[in-house]
Design a protein around this motif. Structure first.
Motif, PDB file in Angstrom:
ATOM      1  N   ILE A 203      32.385   9.277  98.383  1.00 14.25           N
ATOM      2  CA  ILE A 203      33.233   9.488  97.202  1.00 14.25           C
ATOM      3  C   ILE A 203      33.292   8.213  96.366  1.00 14.25           C
ATOM      4  N   GLY A 204      33.411   7.073  97.038  1.00 18.53           N
ATOM      5  CA  GLY A 204      33.431   5.796  96.324  1.00 18.53           C
ATOM      6  C   GLY A 204      32.146   5.549  95.559  1.00 18.53           C
TER       7      GLY A 204
ATOM      8  N   SER B 147      34.739  11.090 108.522  1.00 21.26           N
ATOM      9  CA  SER B 147      35.781  10.869 107.527  1.00 21.26           C
ATOM     10  C   SER B 147      35.508   9.583 106.751  1.00 21.26           C
ATOM     11  N   GLU B 148      35.064   8.551 107.467  1.00 21.95           N
ATOM     12  CA  GLU B 148      34.761   7.276 106.822  1.00 21.95           C
ATOM     13  C   GLU B 148      33.556   7.412 105.902  1.00 21.95           C
ATOM     14  N   SER B 149      32.533   8.152 106.331  1.00 22.46           N
ATOM     15  CA  SER B 149      31.351   8.328 105.491  1.00 22.46           C
ATOM     16  C   SER B 149      31.683   9.151 104.247  1.00 22.46           C
ATOM     17  N   ASN B 150      32.611  10.115 104.364  1.00 24.82           N
ATOM     18  CA  ASN B 150      33.037  10.878 103.186  1.00 24.82           C
ATOM     19  C   ASN B 150      33.722   9.972 102.180  1.00 24.82           C
ATOM     20  N   LYS B 151      34.568   9.050 102.662  1.00 23.57           N
ATOM     21  CA  LYS B 151      35.245   8.120 101.757  1.00 23.57           C
ATOM     22  C   LYS B 151      34.227   7.215 101.065  1.00 23.57           C
ATOM     23  N   LYS B 152      33.228   6.758 101.810  1.00 24.34           N
ATOM     24  CA  LYS B 152      32.187   5.906 101.217  1.00 24.34           C
ATOM     25  C   LYS B 152      31.390   6.681 100.182  1.00 24.34           C
TER      26      LYS B 152
END
Length: 125
Positions: free
Chosen positions: A83-84, A76-81
């Motif tokens: 997307i950023g 989930s954290e890597s997906n947010k990164k």
């Protein structure tokens, strides 16, 4: 769990194999609200004069705690990164296109307007 005793009757000297030897012990704990409490309880055994005067028994000189990442939160954290990063690249490219198109527009406007010759000499009579 909160208040759970992990080691009972732990003798650091026996576990390390003697005095003045390092001991690395790995334990797992669940942490809530980013607070981990590690109480060291002394059971009343020990001395202040063995093996020599001013020796107060075994010491703990360091505790190292680190987070073990589980796959669900890391993905989930890597997906947010990710997307950023994509948003940053898109915004940067759009800004570059706007700047380059503005430069070409101003250059085209300057050429299209033409130049008018201004007379600098005074008229003759």
């Amino acid at each position: 769990m909160k208040g759970e005793r992990v080691l009972e009757g732990f003798n650091i000297q026996r576990e390390a194999g003697g005095s003045k030897r390092a001991l690395v012990k790995t334990l797992e704990a669940n942490v809530t609200n980013t607070i981990m409490e590690i109480p060291f309880l002394w059971a009343g055994r020990g001395t202040c004069s063995i093996p020599f005067q001013s020796t107060y028994g075994p010491l703990v000189s360091a505790v190292h705690a680190y987070q073990v990442s589980d796959e669900t939160s890391s993905s989930s954290e890597s997906n947010k990164k990710r997307i950023g990063k994509v948003v940053g690249i898109v915004v940067g490219c759009a800004g570059g296109v706007v700047i380059i198109s503005s430069i070409f527009y101003l250059w085209w406007k300057k050429e299209a307007s033409g130049h008018t010759r201004v007379q600098t000499e005074s008229p003759r009579k």
